[in-house]
Design a protein around this motif. Structure first.
Motif, PDB file in Angstrom:
ATOM      1  N   SER A  81      10.804   5.453  -0.831  1.00 43.04           N
ATOM      2  CA  SER A  81       9.596   5.585  -1.681  1.00 43.04           C
ATOM      3  C   SER A  81       9.176   7.045  -1.811  1.00 43.04           C
ATOM      4  O   SER A  81       8.309   7.387  -2.617  1.00 43.04           O
ATOM      5  N   LEU A  82       9.811   7.921  -0.975  1.00 46.04           N
ATOM      6  CA  LEU A  82       9.434   9.347  -0.987  1.00 46.04           C
ATOM      7  C   LEU A  82      10.629  10.213  -1.370  1.00 46.04           C
ATOM      8  O   LEU A  82      10.762  11.353  -0.947  1.00 46.04           O
ATOM      9  N   SER A  83      11.504   9.665  -2.205  1.00 45.52           N
ATOM     10  CA  SER A  83      12.788  10.342  -2.498  1.00 45.52           C
ATOM     11  C   SER A  83      12.588  11.690  -3.201  1.00 45.52           C
ATOM     12  O   SER A  83      13.480  12.536  -3.179  1.00 45.52           O
ATOM     13  N   SER A  84      11.419  11.911  -3.801  1.00 47.78           N
ATOM     14  CA  SER A  84      11.236  13.200  -4.494  1.00 47.78           C
ATOM     15  C   SER A  84      10.772  14.303  -3.524  1.00 47.78           C
ATOM     16  O   SER A  84      10.545  15.440  -3.927  1.00 47.78           O
ATOM     17  N   PHE A  85      10.626  13.950  -2.240  1.00 48.08           N
ATOM     18  CA  PHE A  85      10.205  14.942  -1.245  1.00 48.08           C
ATOM     19  C   PHE A  85      11.354  15.257  -0.282  1.00 48.08           C
ATOM     20  O   PHE A  85      12.323  14.516  -0.193  1.00 48.08           O
ATOM     21  N   ASP A  86      11.185  16.374   0.438  1.00 46.00           N
ATOM     22  CA  ASP A  86      12.143  16.767   1.490  1.00 46.00           C
ATOM     23  C   ASP A  86      11.703  16.050   2.767  1.00 46.00           C
ATOM     24  O   ASP A  86      10.722  16.451   3.402  1.00 46.00           O
ATOM     25  N   VAL A  87      12.392  14.942   3.104  1.00 37.50           N
ATOM     26  CA  VAL A  87      11.925  14.059   4.176  1.00 37.50           C
ATOM     27  C   VAL A  87      12.936  14.011   5.325  1.00 37.50           C
ATOM     28  O   VAL A  87      14.147  13.938   5.084  1.00 37.50           O
ATOM     29  N   ALA A 111       0.837  -1.221   0.000  1.00 33.04           N
ATOM     30  CA  ALA A 111       0.000   0.000   0.000  1.00 33.04           C
ATOM     31  C   ALA A 111       0.863   1.260   0.000  1.00 33.04           C
ATOM     32  O   ALA A 111       0.500   2.276  -0.595  1.00 33.04           O
ATOM     33  N   ILE A 112       2.056   1.206   0.647  1.00 33.92           N
ATOM     34  CA  ILE A 112       2.845   2.450   0.708  1.00 33.92           C
ATOM     35  C   ILE A 112       3.379   2.844  -0.666  1.00 33.92           C
ATOM     36  O   ILE A 112       3.841   3.952  -0.863  1.00 33.92           O
ATOM     37  N   GLY A 113       3.280   1.895  -1.626  1.00 31.68           N
ATOM     38  CA  GLY A 113       3.684   2.249  -2.995  1.00 31.68           C
ATOM     39  C   GLY A 113       2.770   3.302  -3.607  1.00 31.68           C
ATOM     40  O   GLY A 113       3.114   3.959  -4.592  1.00 31.68           O
ATOM     41  N   GLN A 114       1.606   3.496  -2.996  1.00 29.88           N
ATOM     42  CA  GLN A 114       0.636   4.487  -3.503  1.00 29.88           C
ATOM     43  C   GLN A 114       0.810   5.842  -2.822  1.00 29.88           C
ATOM     44  O   GLN A 114       0.161   6.828  -3.162  1.00 29.88           O
ATOM     45  N   LEU A 115       1.689   5.886  -1.794  1.00 28.26           N
ATOM     46  CA  LEU A 115       1.771   7.092  -0.969  1.00 28.26           C
ATOM     47  C   LEU A 115       2.306   8.288  -1.757  1.00 28.26           C
ATOM     48  O   LEU A 115       1.774   9.392  -1.688  1.00 28.26           O
ATOM     49  N   GLU A 116       3.346   8.052  -2.563  1.00 24.17           N
ATOM     50  CA  GLU A 116       3.957   9.162  -3.296  1.00 24.17           C
ATOM     51  C   GLU A 116       2.949   9.825  -4.235  1.00 24.17           C
ATOM     52  O   GLU A 116       2.793  11.050  -4.257  1.00 24.17           O
ATOM     53  N   SER A 117       2.188   8.990  -4.960  1.00 21.34           N
ATOM     54  CA  SER A 117       1.210   9.581  -5.901  1.00 21.34           C
ATOM     55  C   SER A 117       0.093  10.290  -5.131  1.00 21.34           C
ATOM     56  O   SER A 117      -0.402  11.332  -5.564  1.00 21.34           O
TER      57      SER A 117
END
Ligand SMILES: O=C(O)C(=O)C[C@@H](O)[C@H](O)[C@H](O)COP(=O)(O)O
Length: 361
Positions: A58-64, A21-27
């Motif tokens: 999985s969130l590499s395009s965000f500032d995390v 399910a976390i694969g859907q988090l970025e979108s």
């Protein structure tokens, strides 16, 4: 992608229940209606070791960034809560930042309360990793503990979404499965007799749960809870039914020391007690011996630990959030699936409590 829609007066949101399910988090976060400036992941040591890097990747395009807290109820202290707030300020989270709660019920309660109070409220997302959290991650109850009572400092604050990745349950220790399954049984007892009968007939061990069984009872439990929260988000009425077993359960957790007895196992003792009280007060027709035999087969302790003083437990129950003017109020059952609220006198409470210290099963 399996999805349950939660609708409440303050917010509607999706609960995604699926493997990966976390694969859907970025979108979800990149959705055009959302502006995400920064992400703070709050998790605990156990879960962080297992899943934090996978989530951050999985969130590499965000500032995390992330903040790791102690495991379980040890995280739900004012000191840890305040340290999370300080870290968020140091990391310059703003009102477009998101908090992600990656963990079980305790992480979700703590991180949700941080989100509810940071700058008077920023968005947060629940990413539950336990069976218990199917209950605590939905409905918006967020809180920390006080030495005088469980969840005494908190808010009603709904998440933007819940991502329940069933793969996270594969690493769940048996004690956590037992803790979470208690809330599943609760949902059956208070709201759906046929669901309770399905559980009683099909779940005879928590060590051999199939993915299909887990998915079915999580979705059913979430739907039961969602229907109640839709009607009574702030617990002015029927939402108290979700507290079945918690009047004594929370007293046991607090008196024993938070974390000594898992939430679900304490609530299970509380539910046996509430069923006992129901048979005494409402003439509930229910086979307690069969129920206790099933619980014993599943590995539950169904007696109050002998080191806990009943009078101290009563004093704790008088502090319960459902108790008014120190009069203890219980959720009882007139029939399975038919809950009610009733104030009981101290004498009956103590008399029935005495029966709960020994089990001759
Ligand atoms: O969501 C609710 O309402 C519940 O009562 C669910 C409970 O299972 C959950 O443990 C909750 O955190 C306890 O509520 P509290 O108000 O007694 O802290």
């Amino acid at each position: 992608m399996e999805k349950v829609h939660i609708s409440t007066p303050s917010k509607d949101y999706p609960v995604f229940i699926e493997k990966e399910a976390i694969g859907q988090l970025e979108s979800f976060l990149k959705d055009s209606n959302r502006e995400v400036s920064k992400i703070l992941i709050i998790t605990d040591y156990n879960v962080g070791d297992l899943y934090l890097s996978k989530l951050e990747n999985s969130l590499s395009s965000f500032d995390v960034t992330h903040y790791v807290v102690p495991n379980g109820e040890e995280a739900k202290t004012f000191e840890i809560y305040y340290s999370c707030l300080s870290y968020a300020l140091e990391q310059k989270l703003d009102r477009k930042s998101y908090i992600l709660a990656l963990g079980g019920g305790a992480v979700g309660d703590l991180a949700g309360f941080v989100a509810a109070t940071y700058m008077r409220g920023i968005p947060f997302i629940q990413i539950p990793t336990t069976i218990l959290a199917h209950d605590s991650a939905v409905g918006g109850k967020v809180a920390i503990n006080h030495p005088l009572g469980k969840n005494m400092i908190g808010a009603f604050y709904q998440p933007e979404a819940v991502f329940f990745d069933l793969n996270f349950l594969k690493s769940l220790p048996l004690v956590e499965k037992r803790s979470g399954f208690a809330e599943v049984i609760k949902h059956g007892l208070i709201q759906d007799f046929s669901f309770y009968e399905w559980l009683n007939k099909n779940i005879t061990s928590l060590e051999t749960l199939t993915d299909e069984q887990i998915s079915f009872f999580l979705k059913t439990g979430i739907n039961i809870k969602g229907a109640i929260v839709k009607e009574d988000e702030k617990e002015n009425g029927i939402r108290r039914f979700l507290n079945f077993g918690h009047t004594l359960g929370h007293a046991i957790e607090a008196e024993a020391g938070y974390g000594k007895i898992s939430h679900g196992e304490a609530v299970m003792i509380g539910m046996v007690y509430a069923l006992q009280l129901s048979k005494a007060v409402t003439n509930l027709s229910f086979n307690m011996d069969h129920f206790k035999g099933w619980l014993s087969e599943l590995g539950y302790q169904i007696t109050v630990p002998s080191y806990l003083d009943p009078k101290k437990l009563l004093a704790r129950m008088k502090q319960d959030k459902k108790s008014i003017k120190q009069k203890v109020t219980f959720v009882l059952l007139e029939e399975i699936g038919q809950p009610m609220i009733k104030e009981l006198c101290d004498e009956l409470i103590l008399e029935e409590l005495e029966h709960l210290y020994t089990y001759s099963g």
